[in-house]
Design a protein around this motif. Sequence first.
Motif, mmCIF file in Angstrom:
data_model
loop_
_atom_site.group_PDB
_atom_site.id
_atom_site.type_symbol
_atom_site.label_atom_id
_atom_site.label_comp_id
_atom_site.label_asym_id
_atom_site.label_seq_id
_atom_site.Cartn_x
_atom_site.Cartn_y
_atom_site.Cartn_z
ATOM 1 N N ALA A 124 0.828 -1.201 0.000
ATOM 2 C CA ALA A 124 0.000 0.000 0.000
ATOM 3 C C ALA A 124 0.862 1.251 0.000
ATOM 4 C CB ALA A 124 -0.934 -0.012 1.212
ATOM 5 N N LEU A 125 1.926 1.247 0.778
ATOM 6 C CA LEU A 125 2.804 2.412 0.858
ATOM 7 C C LEU A 125 3.503 2.660 -0.476
ATOM 8 C CD1 LEU A 125 3.641 4.526 2.938
ATOM 9 C CD2 LEU A 125 5.530 3.036 3.613
ATOM 10 N N ALA A 126 3.786 1.603 -1.211
ATOM 11 C CA ALA A 126 4.428 1.727 -2.517
ATOM 12 C C ALA A 126 3.412 1.886 -3.651
ATOM 13 C CB ALA A 126 5.315 0.508 -2.782
ATOM 14 N N ASP A 127 2.131 1.973 -3.329
ATOM 15 C CA ASP A 127 1.049 2.163 -4.297
ATOM 16 C C ASP A 127 0.958 1.022 -5.303
ATOM 17 O OD1 ASP A 127 -1.157 3.433 -5.400
ATOM 18 O OD2 ASP A 127 0.051 4.636 -6.798
ATOM 19 N N VAL A 128 1.108 -0.207 -4.813
ATOM 20 C CA VAL A 128 0.919 -1.377 -5.672
ATOM 21 C C VAL A 128 0.037 -2.426 -4.995
ATOM 22 C CG1 VAL A 128 2.911 -1.272 -7.226
ATOM 23 C CG2 VAL A 128 3.222 -2.127 -4.910
ATOM 24 N N ALA A 129 -0.716 -2.043 -3.966
ATOM 25 C CA ALA A 129 -1.585 -2.999 -3.285
ATOM 26 C C ALA A 129 -2.643 -3.554 -4.236
ATOM 27 C CB ALA A 129 -2.249 -2.336 -2.080
ATOM 28 N N HIS A 130 -3.074 -2.741 -5.198
ATOM 29 C CA HIS A 130 -4.104 -3.187 -6.153
ATOM 30 C C HIS A 130 -3.562 -4.242 -7.117
ATOM 31 C CE1 HIS A 130 -1.816 -0.016 -8.109
ATOM 32 N NE2 HIS A 130 -2.276 -0.407 -9.284
#
Length: 270
Positions: A124-130
């Motif tokens: 999530a912090l790296a913006d790849v949780a999706h």
Amino acid sequence: MSALLDAKGISYRGGGRLLVDAVDLSIAGGSFTIVIGPNGAGKSTLLRLLSGELTPAAGEVRLHGELLRSIPPWRLAHSRAVMPQASDLSFPFTVFEVASLGAEGIGRGLSRSDRQRIALDALALADVAHLARRNYQTLSGGERQRVHFARVLAQLQAGRTVETRQVLFLDEPIASLDLKHQLALLETAKSLARDGLAVVAVLHDLQLAAGMADDLVLMQGGLVVARGRPEAVLTPALLAGVFGVDLIPPALPPSPWMLAPDRSRAAGAG
């Protein structure tokens, strides 16, 4: 502040030439240090020496006051994380599995669910949780870079249960990223430094380096030619001497970089 990482007179040879030449460098916790310089300056080699990936031919590196080469790998894994320029994976791991590699075997008193939560938080912090369920091999270069950033974030978080004074090494971490994610990654690194982590990064983008660094290290020919606050390092004389081009340094906060007027006109004349 006392040094968390301390290098004294470190040198390294490769390919028949001196890649790093008698460098002294101390890194304090809570600082964001960015190493800049032209291609072949020795930036990545210096980072590999500081992280323990390479052993200096001369000099020494100490972490927490201990010789880096004497620290067992399991302890080193709790104290520092490294994001290299490129990381290849030949197995069809999911994004979640790649991030989870950072927390595997790291830390104390962590359950399986704790490690999964750490990996998900890092994604999530790296913006790849999706992208968690996606096959890593199907991702773009920039997406893969962000997944590896999540992996080192997970390693640091798990390692913090054993060692709270940590170092994060980033070698050209934004090379494949779009502008939004370049800024997001560097802002995350800056935030980690504010929380006490020592962050050491190699960047080519001088404008971003000027805006983000607490401390700049300018290298040329394996030597550290200048170190200090961005405004002290990014001077016209130093930039011309090291990069061989006249640049107008940015005001702080940064303004866009541009060629000096005489060079700009010359470039446009053809």
